[in-house]
Structures are given as C-alpha cells and as structure tokens.
Enzyme design. Structure first.
Site: not given
Ligand code: CAA
Length: 284
Positions: A118, A139, A151
């Site tokens: 990251s 990334h 990325e």
């Molecule tokens: N394959 C495909 N789809 C999947 C899946 C998988 N293995 N697991 C879950 N999904 C799907 C679900 O079916 C759901 O689809 P719908 O919206 O069509 O219903 C969707 O993904 C969301 O899943 P959940 O309902 O289970 O929700 P959740 O609460 O567990 O997760 C979340 C929600 C996706 C995390 C959402 O809140 C989100 O997008 N949050 C922001 C995440 C973010 O900002 N990530 C970046 C972090 S920074 C980073 O990673 C970089 C770094 O270097 C630090």
C-alpha cells in the site's frame, strides 16, 4: 498465462488468490507456515461460500475456483511461475526478504514480480532483486472480490512490458479497473484516504463524537458505504498505522502522523475485524 503465484494469504492475499482463481488461473498460494496457510485457506473458502450464497457465482464456478487453488509452505514451488504477486504483511524487512528470495528462486528472467504494497516504494522492493525492470506495484483494495480498483505502480526502472502486463492482468483477466499511480508513498488512494481516517480517529480520541455518530455522519451525510472508523476496522488498525507511517516518513506532514489512540489500540492487540475488536466489537 495459465498460472500465477500469490505470497501471503492474509486479508489481501486471500482475496487476491480468490479473484485470480475465479478468473480461470491456476493459483499457488505460499505462506510462511502451516498455521497461516490453514487460516488463509479458510478465508478463501468462506469468501467463496459467501459469494455463492449471495448468487454472485454459481456452485460450479465456486467449485472450479476452489479446485484451481493450491496451497504450500514451500517457496521453491514458485520457481517456474511467470507471474507472482506478493501480499505479505506491510513490513519493509519482510517484503524485502520475500523479493530477495523471489529473485533467487524464479528461474524465468522475464517473470513478473508484483507487490500489493500500500505504501512501500516499488523502487525499494525492486532494489532487492537483480531484475528491477520486472518489479511493479499491483495494489488491490479490500475486500478484493468486491472492490473494482487496482493501482498499477511502476518504479523508475520498471519496463514498459511489465507495466503493460500488469494492466492487462488487472483489466482483461480480472475485470478490474486499473489506474496508473506514481511511485510515492500512498500512491493515489491512500494518500487521500489515510489522512481522512486518521482525522476520524483524532476526532473520536478528542471526544468530539461517538464512533457510531462519526460513522453515521459519513455514511448518511456523504453516502460513503461505511464510516471511517468501521473502515479502519476493516483495513486493520496495524495496516492503517503502517501505511500512515510510510506516508509520514516520506512527506513529514502532520496529517499523516499516527494518533496516540491508534498506537495504543494496536499495542493492546485491538486490530479491528481480524482480531475481533477495534473501534467496534466483532466477537460473537
Ligand atoms: N465475491 C463477490 N461478491 C461478494 C463477495 C465475494 N466474495 N463477498 C461479498 N460480496 C458482495 C455481496 O454479495 C454484496 O453485494 P450486493 O451489494 O450486490 O448485495 C456486496 O459484496 C457487499 O457485501 P456485504 O453485503 O456482505 O457487505 P459487507 O458489510 O460485508 O461489506 C463493503 C460491505 C463491501 C465492505 C462496503 O461497506 C464497502 O464497500 N466499504 C468500503 C470498503 C473500502 O473502502 N475499501 C477500501 C479500503 S482501503 C484499502 O483496501 C487499501 C489499503 O491499502 C489500505
């Protein structure tokens, strides 16, 4: 390309291995010991089960993806692979060791060595090898099966062919959207995201608002899918701090400095979802 290696099967490595297998590649996942490997395998299986239950993939596709994944603790098994993605802990010494070992292990001088880092400079990782032209940042974002972005980061020494191959893997093979990012700490997304997350922690630490109210403010007020403190729990408090430290080391800007509360929570083992406790509790 038919096969690819993934090193590390934590939060990110398991997600990367899953999407690679789902795209039709044979994937060899390498972990440092059997315990970490078993945990990683459970993560991938749980995620495939979740995707199947949500109707995102068919039973057959989930089984096919499962059968494409192989797990090992033997680094040498990667020797003939054409492409490897490193996704071990965000720790410079650990990553340098992996790149040094990859350089010694991988027979094909054209093999691509990608890192999911990251925040660590790609140039630094490339310098641990004798083939910096083949080293590139790739990334992914958490949760990897859901988040569309990748990325792609070349160092000053990365070849055009390596960059093209990294973009092609992300877009054509995985159906993700790659963006080109510079080889500077935080690349594009974390350089913007981390100061925001640290500000939310500072706000909570100062007692300005509860965790729930801060998160509700950003989900309902700005239509973010989750609030900043829940997001820190998802990313992992240790990973968030590691990225912040890299940003601070590079730019010396105060908004990248780790808030004391974040450091104390990490010292207390409160790492977010993966440890069962962060700004919220995830214990059943
Ligand atoms: N394959 C495909 N789809 C999947 C899946 C998988 N293995 N697991 C879950 N999904 C799907 C679900 O079916 C759901 O689809 P719908 O919206 O069509 O219903 C969707 O993904 C969301 O899943 P959940 O309902 O289970 O929700 P959740 O609460 O567990 O997760 C979340 C929600 C996706 C995390 C959402 O809140 C989100 O997008 N949050 C922001 C995440 C973010 O900002 N990530 C970046 C972090 S920074 C980073 O990673 C970089 C770094 O270097 C630090």
């Amino acid at each position: 390309m038919e096969r690819i290696g993934v090193i590390g099967c934590g939060l990110m490595g398991s997600g990367i291995a899953e999407v690679l297998a789902r795209s039709g590649l044979d994937v060899l996942v390498v972990e440092r010991d059997q315990g970490a490997l078993d945990l990683g395998r459970q993560r991938v299986n749980a995620s495939l089960t979740k995707a199947r239950a949500a109707g995102k993939i068919s039973v057959e596709d989930a089984e096919d993806a499962g059968s494409r994944l192989r797990f090992s603790t033997d680094f040498a098994e990667l020797s003939e692979f054409p492409f490897v993605i490193e996704a071990v802990a965000e720790d410079l010494a650990v990553k340098l060791d992996v790149f040094h070992r990859l350089d010694e292990t991988m027979v094909d001088r054209g093999a691509i060595l990608a890192s999911n880092t990251s925040s660590i400079p790609i140039a630094t990782l490339a310098a641990a090898t004798t083939r910096p032209e083949n080293v590139v940042g790739l990334h992914f974002f958490n949760p990897v099966p859901v988040m569309k972005l990748v990325e792609v980061t070349p160092s000053l020494l990365t070849s055009e062919a390596t960059v093209t191959a990294a973009h092609a893997l992300a877009s054509e093979q995985l159906g993700k959207t790659p963006i080109s990012s510079p080889d500077r700490a935080g690349f594009v997304v974390n350089a913007l995201l981390i100061p925001y997350l640290l500000s939310a922690i500072r706000m909570f630490e100062a007692g300005v608002a509860t965790a729930q109210d801060i998160d509700t403010g950003m989900t309902l007020g700005c239509a973010h899918p989750m609030g900043p403190l829940a997001l820190v729990d998802l990313i992992g408090l240790d990973t968030t701090a590691a990225v912040a430290e890299s940003l601070y080391a590079e730019f010396r800007e105060i908004h990248f400095a780790t808030p004391p509360l974040l450091a104390r929570m990490i010292a207390a083992g409160q790492l977010g979802r993966k440890s069962g406790q962060g700004f919220y509790s995830y214990r059943q």
